[in-house]
Design an enzyme around this catalytic site. Sequence first.
Site: not given
Ligand code: HEM
Length: 357
Positions: A96-97, A100, A106, A195, A272
């Site tokens: 996320h850093d 944006v 930021s 995204p 998962d």
């Molecule tokens: C491909 C597009 C992606 C979308 C649409 C997306 C969307 C999301 C959403 C909606 C969540 C859950 C947020 C919540 O409701 O608490 C999430 C969690 C997460 N995403 Fe993604 N994500 C994407 C790509 C990535 C990428 C590239 C990474 C890191 C390399 C990533 C790492 C994570 C991790 C680790 C979590 C869990 C975070 C936590 O437990 O605090 N995501 N993502």
Amino acid sequence: MATAKLAVLGTFIALLGSVSCQTQSGYGGGYGGSSPTPTPTPTPSYPSPAPTPPTAGGLRVGYYDDKCPNAEAIVKAAVEAADAGKKAGLVRLFFHDCFVRGCDASVLLKPTSDNPQPEMLGIPNLSLRGFEVVDAAKAALEAACPGVVSCADILAFAGRDASASLSGGAIAFAVPAGRYDGNVSLASETLPNLPPPFADVPRLKAMFAAKGLDTLDMVALSGAHSIGRSHCSSFSDRLPPSTGSDMDAALAAKLKADCASPTGADNTVPQDYRTPDRLDNQYYMNVIGHKVLFASDAALLKSNETVGLVYAAAFSQKAWQYKFGEAMVKMGNTEVKTAANGEIRKVCGFVNKPYSG
Ligand code: HEM
């Protein structure tokens, strides 16, 4: 369709086989000897991230060796002290850093009277976590080497160290450093750049391409959805009684139950259920089995451009692990700041001088 899938799968595995045989000096993990292809051809478009990685803004591996020799060890210790949830949060914080305004920390800036709506208050960022781990690392770094290590580099190291820890050391890569911290952070820039969970493949591709990342990077990085948690509100549109979702019926029923109690729509659930704290290729098996939370995850199975990559990553854990590290390094090159347009913050939550617009 089946032939096309196999062709993409073969290409992907051959591609990853070629990088797997390149030198990985200085790596604690990765995969060297056991390539999936016997006679790989080096592929220029996927160079090894070490020892001379492709970098932006003069980033280099070992940047702090002469400036603050323990810098990476200090960050690693802070990450190791965190629980698995915060480690997952750190991997996401880095993403996320970088998406944006580039990898410039930021996302860490807190609201002030000068800037009441920084990135961290943007809708996609409200569920970020791990900030206190970054703050602890920064405090230790300021004590050891004041004014030397940027918060942007702390995020890059922490994302790497959290990935290594949650993969049991299997994902290990060198991080080029030398980023400076930005001083602009706007919540309004989050939704257009990050995204959404309902994005389809064309939209995902476009949003990653805007950051210099290709389809292979995108699919590899999506494996981060094998760790951490999600709020129910991020995928509730895919649960019964809504129609149009192809989610596995048993998972949908379980999620519905888990989201119903005790507090309703904003409970959190593991991304998962099989290996919730393990950064591994289970994610791709979940995609294939229709056992993923978001429409954006499920979309990877529906597009000809991504389905072969999903099967390839499910087929070869090692190939995916290597590519994940490589894509993290590539993501870390996004719009990097230098001394000319950045600073080394004293504390990660605030710029050194007030925001001047
Ligand atoms: C491909 C597009 C992606 C979308 C649409 C997306 C969307 C999301 C959403 C909606 C969540 C859950 C947020 C919540 O409701 O608490 C999430 C969690 C997460 N995403 Fe993604 N994500 C994407 C790509 C990535 C990428 C590239 C990474 C890191 C390399 C990533 C790492 C994570 C991790 C680790 C979590 C869990 C975070 C936590 O437990 O605090 N995501 N993502």
